[in-house]
Structure formats: C-alpha cells, structure tokens
Scaffold this active site. Sequence first.
Site, PDB file in Angstrom:
ATOM      1  N   HIS A  23      -9.782   1.516   1.317  1.00 49.12           N
ATOM      2  CA  HIS A  23     -10.474   0.833   0.226  1.00 49.12           C
ATOM      3  C   HIS A  23     -11.990   0.881   0.399  1.00 49.12           C
ATOM      4  O   HIS A  23     -12.724   0.870  -0.592  1.00 49.12           O
ATOM      5  CB  HIS A  23      -9.969  -0.607   0.109  1.00 49.12           C
ATOM      6  CG  HIS A  23      -8.560  -0.687  -0.379  1.00 49.12           C
ATOM      7  ND1 HIS A  23      -7.489  -0.904   0.455  1.00 49.12           N
ATOM      8  CD2 HIS A  23      -8.045  -0.553  -1.626  1.00 49.12           C
ATOM      9  CE1 HIS A  23      -6.371  -0.910  -0.256  1.00 49.12           C
ATOM     10  NE2 HIS A  23      -6.680  -0.699  -1.525  1.00 49.12           N
ATOM     11  N   CYS A  64       2.125  -6.421  -6.161  1.00 44.46           N
ATOM     12  CA  CYS A  64       1.356  -5.187  -5.979  1.00 44.46           C
ATOM     13  C   CYS A  64       1.305  -4.911  -4.485  1.00 44.46           C
ATOM     14  O   CYS A  64       1.028  -5.817  -3.702  1.00 44.46           O
ATOM     15  CB  CYS A  64      -0.074  -5.324  -6.467  1.00 44.46           C
ATOM     16  SG  CYS A  64      -0.311  -6.322  -7.922  1.00 44.46           S
ATOM     17  N   HIS A  66       1.761  -1.528  -1.173  1.00 38.68           N
ATOM     18  CA  HIS A  66       1.764  -0.136  -0.721  1.00 38.68           C
ATOM     19  C   HIS A  66       3.018   0.101   0.111  1.00 38.68           C
ATOM     20  O   HIS A  66       3.367  -0.747   0.928  1.00 38.68           O
ATOM     21  CB  HIS A  66       0.538   0.148   0.148  1.00 38.68           C
ATOM     22  CG  HIS A  66      -0.750  -0.234  -0.480  1.00 38.68           C
ATOM     23  ND1 HIS A  66      -1.315  -1.487  -0.315  1.00 38.68           N
ATOM     24  CD2 HIS A  66      -1.582   0.451  -1.290  1.00 38.68           C
ATOM     25  CE1 HIS A  66      -2.448  -1.538  -1.000  1.00 38.68           C
ATOM     26  NE2 HIS A  66      -2.626  -0.384  -1.603  1.00 38.68           N
ATOM     27  N   GLU A  84       6.683 -11.174  -1.176  1.00 34.80           N
ATOM     28  CA  GLU A  84       5.596 -11.855  -1.877  1.00 34.80           C
ATOM     29  C   GLU A  84       6.079 -13.020  -2.727  1.00 34.80           C
ATOM     30  O   GLU A  84       5.451 -14.081  -2.749  1.00 34.80           O
ATOM     31  CB  GLU A  84       4.827 -10.874  -2.781  1.00 34.80           C
ATOM     32  CG  GLU A  84       3.967  -9.892  -2.034  1.00 34.80           C
ATOM     33  CD  GLU A  84       3.084  -9.071  -2.947  1.00 34.80           C
ATOM     34  OE1 GLU A  84       2.768  -9.526  -4.075  1.00 34.80           O
ATOM     35  OE2 GLU A  84       2.684  -7.965  -2.538  1.00 34.80           O
ATOM     36  N   GLU A 109     -10.654   0.577  -5.304  1.00 37.30           N
ATOM     37  CA  GLU A 109      -9.220   0.775  -5.415  1.00 37.30           C
ATOM     38  C   GLU A 109      -9.012   2.114  -6.103  1.00 37.30           C
ATOM     39  O   GLU A 109      -9.480   2.316  -7.222  1.00 37.30           O
ATOM     40  CB  GLU A 109      -8.619  -0.363  -6.249  1.00 37.30           C
ATOM     41  CG  GLU A 109      -7.124  -0.450  -6.185  1.00 37.30           C
ATOM     42  CD  GLU A 109      -6.606  -0.989  -4.859  1.00 37.30           C
ATOM     43  OE1 GLU A 109      -6.532  -0.200  -3.892  1.00 37.30           O
ATOM     44  OE2 GLU A 109      -6.266  -2.174  -4.802  1.00 37.30           O
ATOM     45  N   GLU A 111      -5.789   4.471  -6.623  1.00 34.33           N
ATOM     46  CA  GLU A 111      -4.368   4.477  -6.338  1.00 34.33           C
ATOM     47  C   GLU A 111      -3.567   5.372  -7.265  1.00 34.33           C
ATOM     48  O   GLU A 111      -3.873   5.490  -8.453  1.00 34.33           O
ATOM     49  CB  GLU A 111      -3.801   3.051  -6.443  1.00 34.33           C
ATOM     50  CG  GLU A 111      -4.343   2.130  -5.372  1.00 34.33           C
ATOM     51  CD  GLU A 111      -3.685   0.769  -5.341  1.00 34.33           C
ATOM     52  OE1 GLU A 111      -3.671   0.174  -4.259  1.00 34.33           O
ATOM     53  OE2 GLU A 111      -3.194   0.302  -6.393  1.00 34.33           O
TER      54      GLU A 111
END
Length: 172
Positions: A23, A64, A66, A84, A109, A111
């Site tokens: 990032h 959200c 990875h 989460e 960001e 992605e």
Amino acid sequence: MEQVILVDGQDKETGVMEKLQAHIEGRLHRALSVFIFNSKGESLLQQRAAGKYHSAGLWTNTCCSHPWPGELIRDAAIRRLYEEMGLKCELRKAFSFIYKASLDHNLTEYEFDHVFIGITDDIPVPDNNEAAGWKYIGWDALLKDADEHPERYTEWFKICLKDWRQELLNTA
C-alpha cells in the site's frame, strides 16, 4: 507480517509483498470484497474499526480483505466473512475489477478485486478489531447517502456503487 499476492493486469501472480508495503508503494495486488444482502434486498455495511491503518471509521461493504498466498479467493472470502463479521453463507462470484485510489496516510490502494455476493438474514457478530459497527440499509437510501456524504465511505466502495451498481443489483 501479513503478505498480499502481487498480480499483473490479468490477475496472474507475480510475487508476494508485505501488505503495508504494497500500500505504501501502490503495487497491484489481489483482493476480495463481499457484499451481503438480506431477504429484503438490503445491503449489509460495516463501519471499519478505528484501529485500521487506513480508512478507519468509514462505512464500506460487508467484508474486504486479501487472500493468503496459496489460498483460493473464494475460500478467503468465506474465511474473512466469518472472521470479520461472524457470518457464514453461500457466496457466489459476481465480477472482478481493477481500481487505484489514494488513501489517507499517503497510502495507495491498487487492487485486482474479486467481488462476491451472498444472501442471509443472520445477525452479524463482528470482530471489534475489524468493524466498529454494522447496519442493513436499503439500496435507495444507501445511494442517496453515498451521493450526499461521500466522505463517510471507503474509496473502493464508492467505486463499486458508481461503476458496478447494476452488476450488484442484478446478482443480489
């Protein structure tokens, strides 16, 4: 240290990098977004926890994250939705897209985001380190609030609402 999977524009893996460093450098990496709807068609949003290193306190889609190196994206979506938000439900792949956005703390960001959709009426039990709050909201009210108060929402969520609205509605 958590690592992300670096990819090219076709989502082909090119390496791994520590998440924060990716990032800082604005490197294209694989990500996932989960949008949960209830049986009334309302979207489940989470408010990012205050301790998140970017976009803290902002509202966003349900989950959200990875995938880990070597982890299937769908498996990561299922895992992270439970970690989460304490939710388990069937997820289906809706679409993928690439976006690049400047964030707070001089982070970027960038992605290749794989978007999944699920439907459940279960009540979330969020991890407080991930989410400060949650709410179900009707689509019209969400779009109105996001248009009137964009500062309340994450950059990637605003991109999804603007550019992928129809795909989200069609798959929910």
